[in-house]
Motif scaffolding. Structure first.
Motif, PDB file in Angstrom:
ATOM      1  N   SER A  38      29.457  37.082 -14.987  1.00  0.00           N
ATOM      2  CA  SER A  38      28.322  36.322 -14.465  1.00  0.00           C
ATOM      3  C   SER A  38      28.763  35.552 -13.217  1.00  0.00           C
ATOM      4  O   SER A  38      29.685  34.741 -13.265  1.00  0.00           O
ATOM      5  CB  SER A  38      27.836  35.352 -15.550  1.00  0.00           C
ATOM      6  N   VAL A  41      25.916  31.783  -8.925  1.00  0.00           N
ATOM      7  CA  VAL A  41      25.087  31.804  -7.708  1.00  0.00           C
ATOM      8  C   VAL A  41      24.795  30.412  -7.138  1.00  0.00           C
ATOM      9  O   VAL A  41      24.693  30.251  -5.925  1.00  0.00           O
ATOM     10  CB  VAL A  41      23.760  32.575  -7.912  1.00  0.00           C
ATOM     11  N   ARG A  70      28.895  42.709  -4.784  1.00  0.00           N
ATOM     12  CA  ARG A  70      28.708  42.249  -6.159  1.00  0.00           C
ATOM     13  C   ARG A  70      27.275  41.760  -6.392  1.00  0.00           C
ATOM     14  O   ARG A  70      26.716  41.901  -7.469  1.00  0.00           O
ATOM     15  CB  ARG A  70      29.721  41.123  -6.406  1.00  0.00           C
ATOM     16  N   LEU A  71      26.693  41.184  -5.352  1.00  0.00           N
ATOM     17  CA  LEU A  71      25.368  40.568  -5.492  1.00  0.00           C
ATOM     18  C   LEU A  71      24.203  41.517  -5.221  1.00  0.00           C
ATOM     19  O   LEU A  71      23.050  41.184  -5.470  1.00  0.00           O
ATOM     20  CB  LEU A  71      25.255  39.371  -4.539  1.00  0.00           C
ATOM     21  N   ASP A  73      22.860  44.241  -6.440  1.00  0.00           N
ATOM     22  CA  ASP A  73      21.925  44.553  -7.534  1.00  0.00           C
ATOM     23  C   ASP A  73      21.131  43.328  -7.965  1.00  0.00           C
ATOM     24  O   ASP A  73      19.948  43.423  -8.303  1.00  0.00           O
ATOM     25  CB  ASP A  73      22.687  45.101  -8.744  1.00  0.00           C
ATOM     26  N   ILE A  74      21.794  42.182  -7.950  1.00  0.00           N
ATOM     27  CA  ILE A  74      21.122  40.947  -8.371  1.00  0.00           C
ATOM     28  C   ILE A  74      20.035  40.570  -7.361  1.00  0.00           C
ATOM     29  O   ILE A  74      18.883  40.330  -7.728  1.00  0.00           O
ATOM     30  CB  ILE A  74      22.156  39.801  -8.504  1.00  0.00           C
ATOM     31  N   TRP A  78      15.468  39.966  -7.018  1.00  0.00           N
ATOM     32  CA  TRP A  78      14.964  38.612  -6.805  1.00  0.00           C
ATOM     33  C   TRP A  78      13.482  38.575  -6.438  1.00  0.00           C
ATOM     34  O   TRP A  78      12.990  39.415  -5.684  1.00  0.00           O
ATOM     35  CB  TRP A  78      15.764  37.904  -5.705  1.00  0.00           C
ATOM     36  N   ASN A  82      13.039  33.178  -6.251  1.00  0.00           N
ATOM     37  CA  ASN A  82      14.507  33.235  -6.293  1.00  0.00           C
ATOM     38  C   ASN A  82      15.095  33.100  -4.881  1.00  0.00           C
ATOM     39  O   ASN A  82      16.088  32.410  -4.680  1.00  0.00           O
ATOM     40  CB  ASN A  82      14.994  34.570  -6.887  1.00  0.00           C
TER      41      ASN A  82
END
Lengths: 122, 175
Positions: A38, A41, A70-71, A73-74, A78, A82
């Protein structure tokens, strides 16, 4: 991980900025954090509020490119809310994904004209 | 070869012009007068416009010349020494930089050069940048300083050299 291997590409490697000792130490910390299941952020957003690139370099470092990979996909998932609550990550992410040597097949659309309230210094 | 001539007695240092000149490979020299001149154009605004006309490459990454929207503000609003007048211009810049790292697009352009140059020349800005009251402006300003400080340093060194030469000259004369 295809994206992570981007950092190893010669075109990218040849453009990485030289780092001083403090930057190298900080880079190691971000690389460790980026490998966690995790990713913090909120911490990253705060760090990016005062820095265009995460290590205060004039061009992206390995830390920027790794965190970006790393981010991806996150950030792709959004919502507008977000983006607004992590405005500094949004700005930085958009910058890194436009860094020339990175061959990004799909840009994450980030609206530069999003209306957010003025941030007051904490 | 035409160079930029900067008067050390001018009220504000034309940093925007000096940085743009660097990207056009145009040299500068300092002189003991109170204005700035480039290729027959006198005064900051005229000199900047002339440099852009002679060297459109100073738009850098900004192919659509969106920087033009910032030309006049950079030569007026961001140079004012009255905080009440400067403040709305800073609010506008702060909000422009919410989701932008550069003024236009994703790389350096003329708008960055001219607005940064104005803030660097404005004596009110040092403490405002340091305080971080405008968080986006401080971030953007400090980031561009990594690239632009070479030009600032070169200018300050040239001024010091000119002053040293003048004072040595005076001493030699009086001796």
């Amino acid at each position: 991980t295809t994206l992570l291997s981007l950092a190893a590409q010669d075109a990218v490697k040849s453009k990485l900025p030289a780092l001083n000792d403090a930057q190298n130490a900080e880079q190691a910390q971000w690389l460790t954090l980026s490998a966690r299941p995790s990713i913090p952020v909120d911490e990253l957003n705060t760090a990016l509020s005062t820095r265009t690139y995460i290590l205060n370099t004039a061009t992206p470092s390995l830390a920027d490119i790794t965190l970006y990979a790393r981010l991806k996909d996150i950030v792709e998932g959004w919502t507008t809310e977000n983006f607004k609550s992590h405005r500094h990550i949004a700005r930085w992410f958009d910058l890194v994904q436009h860094f020339a040597p990175l061959k990004v097949s799909e840009y994450v659309a980030i609206d530069q004209t999003l209306d957010v309230p003025r941030e007051v210094k904490a | 070869m035409t160079s930029v001539s900067v008067g050390t007695k001018a009220p504000l240092v034309p940093y925007g012009l000096l940085i743009a000149a660097k990207y056009a490979n145009v040299d500068f020299e300092v002189n003991d007068f109170d204005k700035v001149v480039y290729n027959g154009a006198e005064g900051y605004e005229a000199a900047v416009k002339k440099l852009i006309e002679d060297h459109p490459e100073v738009y850098l990454g900004d192919k659509s010349k969106i920087s033009d929207e910032w030309l006049l503000p950079a030569m007026n609003e961001y140079l004012v020494k009255d905080f009440k007048k400067l403040n709305p211009a800073l609010e506008k810049l702060e909000s422009h930089l919410h989701f932008r790292s550069y003024m236009v697009g994703y790389s350096l352009s003329l708008a960055d050069i001219l607005v940064w140059g104005a803030l660097r020349a404005n004596p009110l800005m040092g403490s405002i940048i340091k305080s971080g009251t405008f968080i986006n402006i401080s971030r953007w300003y400090n980031f561009l300083a990594l690239t632009f400080n070479d030009t600032v340093d070169a200018y300050l060194a040239a001024v010091n050299k000119a002053k040293a030469a003048t004072s040595t000259g005076k001493k030699a004369h009086s001796a």
